[in-house]
Structures are given as structure tokens and as C-alpha cells.
Design an enzyme around this catalytic site. Structure first.
Site, PDB file in Angstrom:
ATOM      1  CE1 TYR A   1      -0.779  -7.990  -5.326  1.00 50.86           C
ATOM      2  CE2 TYR A   1      -1.839  -8.637  -7.371  1.00 50.86           C
ATOM      3  CZ  TYR A   1      -1.660  -7.718  -6.352  1.00 50.86           C
ATOM      4  OH  TYR A   1      -2.358  -6.540  -6.356  1.00 50.86           O
TER       5      TYR A   1
ATOM      6  CG  ASN B   1       2.122   4.006  -5.766  1.00 47.29           C
ATOM      7  OD1 ASN B   1       1.640   2.968  -5.341  1.00 47.29           O
ATOM      8  ND2 ASN B   1       3.401   4.146  -5.957  1.00 47.29           N
TER       9      ASN B   1
ATOM     10  CG  ASN C   1       9.081   6.447   3.357  1.00 44.27           C
ATOM     11  OD1 ASN C   1       8.214   5.706   3.821  1.00 44.27           O
ATOM     12  ND2 ASN C   1      10.342   6.091   3.301  1.00 44.27           N
TER      13      ASN C   1
ATOM     14  NE  ARG D   1      13.521   6.636   7.030  1.00 42.54           N
ATOM     15  CZ  ARG D   1      12.921   5.773   6.205  1.00 42.54           C
ATOM     16  NH1 ARG D   1      13.425   5.487   5.045  1.00 42.54           N
ATOM     17  NH2 ARG D   1      11.772   5.219   6.556  1.00 42.54           N
TER      18      ARG D   1
ATOM     19  CG  PHE E   1      -8.663   0.523  -1.242  1.00 43.14           C
ATOM     20  CD1 PHE E   1      -9.924   0.769  -1.750  1.00 43.14           C
ATOM     21  CD2 PHE E   1      -7.550   0.804  -2.032  1.00 43.14           C
ATOM     22  CE1 PHE E   1     -10.081   1.292  -3.040  1.00 43.14           C
ATOM     23  CE2 PHE E   1      -7.701   1.330  -3.314  1.00 43.14           C
ATOM     24  CZ  PHE E   1      -8.973   1.573  -3.805  1.00 43.14           C
ATOM     25  CD1 TRP E   2      -5.573  -4.965  -4.513  1.00 42.07           C
ATOM     26  CD2 TRP E   2      -7.098  -6.552  -4.950  1.00 42.07           C
ATOM     27  NE1 TRP E   2      -4.995  -5.872  -5.360  1.00 42.07           N
ATOM     28  CE2 TRP E   2      -5.898  -6.848  -5.645  1.00 42.07           C
ATOM     29  CE3 TRP E   2      -8.186  -7.419  -5.074  1.00 42.07           C
ATOM     30  CZ2 TRP E   2      -5.767  -7.973  -6.457  1.00 42.07           C
ATOM     31  CZ3 TRP E   2      -8.042  -8.537  -5.883  1.00 42.07           C
ATOM     32  CH2 TRP E   2      -6.854  -8.817  -6.560  1.00 42.07           C
ATOM     33  CG  MET E   3      -6.180   0.971  -7.591  1.00 49.53           C
ATOM     34  SD  MET E   3      -7.037   2.350  -6.824  1.00 49.53           S
ATOM     35  CE  MET E   3      -8.284   2.710  -8.041  1.00 49.53           C
TER      36      MET E   3
HETATM   37  P1  NDP Z   1       6.867   1.902  -2.427  1.00 49.77           P
HETATM   38  O1  NDP Z   1       7.783   0.905  -3.023  1.00 49.77           O
HETATM   39  O2  NDP Z   1       6.786   3.257  -3.014  1.00 49.77           O
HETATM   40  O3  NDP Z   1       7.239   2.079  -0.882  1.00 49.77           O
HETATM   41  C1  NDP Z   1       7.393   1.001  -0.021  1.00 49.77           C
HETATM   42  C2  NDP Z   1       7.118   1.498   1.386  1.00 49.77           C
HETATM   43  O4  NDP Z   1       7.152   0.411   2.304  1.00 49.77           O
HETATM   44  C3  NDP Z   1       8.101   2.515   1.897  1.00 49.77           C
HETATM   45  O5  NDP Z   1       7.396   3.471   2.642  1.00 49.77           O
HETATM   46  C4  NDP Z   1       8.995   1.691   2.799  1.00 49.77           C
HETATM   47  O6  NDP Z   1       9.511   2.467   3.834  1.00 49.77           O
HETATM   48  C5  NDP Z   1       7.996   0.733   3.387  1.00 49.77           C
HETATM   49  N1  NDP Z   1       8.605  -0.513   3.875  1.00 49.77           N
HETATM   50  C6  NDP Z   1       9.403  -1.358   3.197  1.00 49.77           C
HETATM   51  N2  NDP Z   1       9.718  -2.421   3.966  1.00 49.77           N
HETATM   52  C7  NDP Z   1       9.097  -2.227   5.149  1.00 49.77           C
HETATM   53  C8  NDP Z   1       9.023  -2.962   6.356  1.00 49.77           C
HETATM   54  N3  NDP Z   1       9.661  -4.124   6.494  1.00 49.77           N
HETATM   55  N4  NDP Z   1       8.302  -2.457   7.371  1.00 49.77           N
HETATM   56  C9  NDP Z   1       7.656  -1.286   7.248  1.00 49.77           C
HETATM   57  N5  NDP Z   1       7.678  -0.552   6.122  1.00 49.77           N
HETATM   58  C10 NDP Z   1       8.389  -1.009   5.090  1.00 49.77           C
HETATM   59  O7  NDP Z   1       5.445   1.223  -2.319  1.00 49.77           O
HETATM   60  P2  NDP Z   1       3.995   1.597  -2.847  1.00 49.77           P
HETATM   61  O8  NDP Z   1       3.595   2.924  -2.388  1.00 49.77           O
HETATM   62  O9  NDP Z   1       3.910   1.283  -4.275  1.00 49.77           O
HETATM   63  O10 NDP Z   1       3.173   0.506  -2.039  1.00 49.77           O
HETATM   64  C11 NDP Z   1       3.159   0.522  -0.617  1.00 49.77           C
HETATM   65  C12 NDP Z   1       2.329  -0.659  -0.131  1.00 49.77           C
HETATM   66  O11 NDP Z   1       1.011  -0.485  -0.568  1.00 49.77           O
HETATM   67  C13 NDP Z   1       2.769  -2.021  -0.663  1.00 49.77           C
HETATM   68  O12 NDP Z   1       2.534  -2.979   0.336  1.00 49.77           O
HETATM   69  C14 NDP Z   1       1.858  -2.239  -1.828  1.00 49.77           C
HETATM   70  O13 NDP Z   1       1.680  -3.588  -2.142  1.00 49.77           O
HETATM   71  C15 NDP Z   1       0.591  -1.608  -1.302  1.00 49.77           C
HETATM   72  N6  NDP Z   1      -0.312  -1.138  -2.327  1.00 49.77           N
HETATM   73  C16 NDP Z   1      -1.571  -1.631  -2.278  1.00 49.77           C
HETATM   74  C17 NDP Z   1      -2.519  -1.221  -3.173  1.00 49.77           C
HETATM   75  C18 NDP Z   1      -3.890  -1.742  -3.050  1.00 49.77           C
HETATM   76  O14 NDP Z   1      -4.665  -1.612  -3.974  1.00 49.77           O
HETATM   77  N7  NDP Z   1      -4.232  -2.365  -1.944  1.00 49.77           N
HETATM   78  C19 NDP Z   1      -2.198  -0.298  -4.255  1.00 49.77           C
HETATM   79  C20 NDP Z   1      -0.851   0.257  -4.164  1.00 49.77           C
HETATM   80  C21 NDP Z   1       0.054  -0.195  -3.240  1.00 49.77           C
HETATM   81  P3  NDP Z   1      11.070   2.472   4.271  1.00 49.77           P
HETATM   82  O15 NDP Z   1      11.658   3.680   3.632  1.00 49.77           O
HETATM   83  O16 NDP Z   1      10.979   2.562   5.740  1.00 49.77           O
HETATM   84  O17 NDP Z   1      11.685   1.184   3.774  1.00 49.77           O
END
Ligand code: NDP
Length: 355
Positions: free
Chosen positions: A55, A134, A160, A185, A280-282
Site C-alpha cells: 500500500y 465503503n 458484491n 460462481r 478515485f482514492w477516498m
Molecule cells: P470487499 O472485501 O468487500 O470485496 C472484495 C471484492 O473483490 C468482492 O466483490 C470480490 O468478489 C472481488 N474480488 C476478489 N478477488 C477478485 C479477483 N481476483 N478478481 C475479481 N474480483 C475479485 O472489498 P471492498 O468493497 O472493501 O473493496 C473493493 C475494492 O475497492 C478493493 O480493491 C479496495 O482496495 C478498493 N477500495 C478502494 C477505495 C478507494 O478509495 N480507492 C476505497 C474502498 C475500497 P468475489 O466474490 O468474486 O471474490
């Protein structure tokens, strides 16, 4: 002096290998300090990346702690205030303002200025603990990039995810329709109904997103107009296919890279459809906006939560004081299992510590 368990790390690596339970004491209460007890703290993908050392924001390892306390987000209850603190009382709920303050611990001490008080009436600890990452990301991305009006359609992959669930609900509350792309899935049907219950209009798999009949269905959903906003959680082919469904002058906002694949933007979309691509980055938004703007957004989100328009993210709780968790070793095992679970795909659950 009393000591409290905290999840500490002193080097980067696999989270389940490097996290350890450490007993920390709080410094004496200074005039402007506030002691808090955490109620709940989620494990977000960024927390995992911080532990892996990938990170961009790095922790400060301190000798006093023997490293750094993990965790970025969480909600806490005030347990003591310094003599100069007049606008917070014992029992109030607060959120840490700075990122990466170390929320995976039962107790902590903050300076008053580093805490935001929240009105938690009718808001659950799970909602409060997860609101600043989120739903806030969803809120900004739906509002700030494309001028959407009632009946317009947005696209998203990773639908999701915690962010995706919030996007669906906020869009629904604001009269915007959503096309939601998830990985295929075995229990896709079940996931589809769960997303529809949140308010999703169309739920499709990555493979379906490429089909001509889906493009037709998306257009029909927009009453003849293709979407003007696409929210990209995944990158790679998933993003490329999603962008093909954007209309003229559409915006793609990339906020996650879950596939770890680079983003390939169709040349023709740039030239002939005037595609606009953003990141976008929160954290950047928080750094560039005042605390009062942040408070206003959170107030709005909590109002929606109270009205049942924003539900808790789907989650699993990992309780520090659960029955059967014996001693620091037991706690360490529980925490390692929790972070390992958070690193797995296809669970559709946010892993959340409660204390
Ligand atoms: P969650 O842990 O709630 O969900 C993770 C998601 O990623 C699920 O939809 C999962 O789907 C999917 N996923 C996991 N592995 C893979 C893969 N190899 N290929 C495709 N999809 C995959 O995550 P968050 O909602 O907290 O965060 C989601 C993303 O957004 C992260 O990358 C996080 O870092 C980013 N984020 C960025 C922010 C910003 O400010 N830019 C702020 C918040 C989040 P599945 O069920 O298919 O595994």
C-alpha cells in the site's frame, strides 16, 4: 497498569504470518486526550495490502509498541476524556479521522482533534465501523463524476463488494438504475437475488457482460440511453468489457484493482465515444476536504441507515472475547483466521472484529 490486546506487526508479509497479539498500556491521560474502547473494526482489502507492504501509505513502526497496530477503520466508544475536552463525554461514539491509526485493538488513546463524534442513535456498530471507507467511496463516486439524473444507469464490476453493495443502495435511493457485474460462481443465482434485494436492477456475470443481448438489455434499462458512469473495482478484462457498455462521453472511475491486472481502455472508446477515465482514492478526498464536509456526508449516510436505505454490509463477526477464545494464543489464532478469510475471494462477506 492495565494492558489491552492489540494486533501488532513489525514487518511486511502474509497477514496471517506477521500479525501477533501484543498487550499495550495507554499513556497517562493528557488534558486534550481521549481514551476509547473500540466496538467494531473491519478488515478491508487495503488493510491486507498495508500488511503486505504494497500500500502506498506506510505505517510508522515504533519501539514502544514493537511495530505498528494494524487496522484503519473502526468505531469506538469514549471511556475517558482529558480535563480540556469539553465537547466529548464518556459513552459518545467516535471515528478516527486519520487513516491507519491502528483500530484492531480493544483500547486506544487519541488526541481530541483526531476524532469525529457521531450521532449513533439508530445506527449499528457494524454500520458505524464500516461507513468511512465503503459507503463513503460509493457516495463520492456516484455523485462526483457524472451528472446523473433520475432513471440514468450506472455500471459496476465487483458489485458484491462492500463498496458495490453501497453503490446499489445509494443509487436506488437516488433514483439511479444499476447494472451489476460479478464473477461467475456455482451459487450465482443466490448472489443475484441477494443483490436484487438490495435494489440491483440487472445482475450479470463477467462472461455475460460481453454478449450483444446484454448490451440491448442495458440500453432498454436506460430507456434508450447507454450508461454514463462505470465504477471499476477489478481492472483487467472485466473493466474493458464493462467500458464497452458505456455511452458517448461516459466516465469510468477506477477505485480498486482486485484482479491485479492492468486496465486496458478500448482505443475506439477514447476516440469515437469521448471516454473520460478517472481514478478515485477516498484518502485523497478526505485530505482535500474539510472535516465538516466529511461530517455532512456521514450524516447523510447515517440518515439513510436509519431509514433502512443503507444496510450493514454482508459480514461475519470475529469476536475478541468469544466463548472458547482462550488467552493471547487463542486470540492470535482467531485473528489470523479472520485475516486469512478476508484475503479469500468468493465469500461475499466483510470480516469484522468486534471487541
Ligand atoms: P470487499 O472485501 O468487500 O470485496 C472484495 C471484492 O473483490 C468482492 O466483490 C470480490 O468478489 C472481488 N474480488 C476478489 N478477488 C477478485 C479477483 N481476483 N478478481 C475479481 N474480483 C475479485 O472489498 P471492498 O468493497 O472493501 O473493496 C473493493 C475494492 O475497492 C478493493 O480493491 C479496495 O482496495 C478498493 N477500495 C478502494 C477505495 C478507494 O478509495 N480507492 C476505497 C474502498 C475500497 P468475489 O466474490 O468474486 O471474490
Amino acid at each position: 497498569t492495565a494492558t489491552y490486546p492489540a494486533l501488532v506487526y513489525s514487518k511486511y508479509g502474509r497477514p496471517e504470518d506477521i500479525l501477533r497479539v501484543s498487550r499495550l498500556s495507554l499513556p497517562p491521560l493528557a488534558k486534550s486526550s481521549v481514551n476509547v474502547q473500540f466496538l467494531a473494526a473491519p478488515i478491508n482489502p487495503a488493510d491486507i495490502n498495508v500488511l503486505q507492504g504494497t500500500y502506498p501509505v506506510k505505517p510508522t513502526f515504533s519501539d514502544d509498541i514493537g511495530g505498528a497496530v494494524a487496522g484503519n477503520e473502526g468505531v469506538a466508544r469514549v471511556v475517558a476524556v482529558g480535563s480540556d475536552v469539553h465537547d466529548l463525554s464518556v459513552g459518545d461514539w467516535v471515528l478516527p479521522l486519520a487513516s491507519g491509526s491502528g483500530t484492531w485493538r480493544t483500547h486506544a488513546q487519541y488526541s481530541r482533534d483526531d476524532l469525529l463524534q457521531i450521532d449513533h442513535d439508530g445506527v449499528s456498530p457494524i454500520t458505524a465501523a464500516t461507513v468511512t471507507v465503503n459507503p463513503s467511496t460509493a457516495y463520492r463516486m456516484v455523485r462526483d463524476f457524472a451528472p446523473l439524473k433520475t432513471g440514468d444507469v450506472l455500471l459496476q464490476n465487483g458489485a458484491n463488494s462492500g463498496v458495490g453493495q453501497a453503490v446499489i443502495q445509494l443509487a436506488r435511493a437516488w433514483g439511479i438504475r444499476t447494472v451489476n457485474i460479478v464473477r461467475s460462481r456455482p451459487n450465482f443465482g443466490e448472489l443475484k437475488s441477494e443483490l436484487q434485494e438490495l435494489g440491483a436492477d440487472l445482475v450479470i456475470t463477467e462472461d455475460e457482460a460481453r454478449r450483444p443481448e446484454i448490451a440491448a438489455a442495458v440500453k432498454e434499462l436506460g430507456e434508450g440511453h447507454m450508461p454514463s458512469l462505470a465504477l471499476n473495482c477489478v481492472g483487467g478484462k472485466s473493466a474493458t468489457n464493462m467500458i464497452r457498455l458505456l455511452g458517448h462521453g461516459g466516465h469510468v472511475v477506477t477505485y480498486g484493482g482486485m484482479s491485479r491486472e492492468p486496465l486496458t481502455l478500448p482505443t475506439s472508446a477514447f476516440i469515437f465515444k469521448d471516454l473520460k477515465a478517472h481514478g478515485f482514492w477516498m484518502t485523497r478526498w478526505y485530505n482535500e476536504h474539510s472535516t465538516s464536509e466529511r461530517a455532512a456526508m456521514l450524516k447523510d449516510l447515517f440518515k439513510m441507515a436509519r431509514e433502512g436505505k443503507l444496510k450493514e454490509p454482508w459480514h461475519r463477526v470475529w469476536k475478541f472475547s468469544a466463548n472458547g477464545v482462550k488467552g493471547d494464543e487463542g486470540l492470535q489464532t482467531l485473528c489470523r483466521e479472520a485475516v486469512a478469510e478476508a484475503g479469500k475471494g468468493l465469500t461475499s462477506r466483510k470480516q469484522i472484529f468486534t471487541f
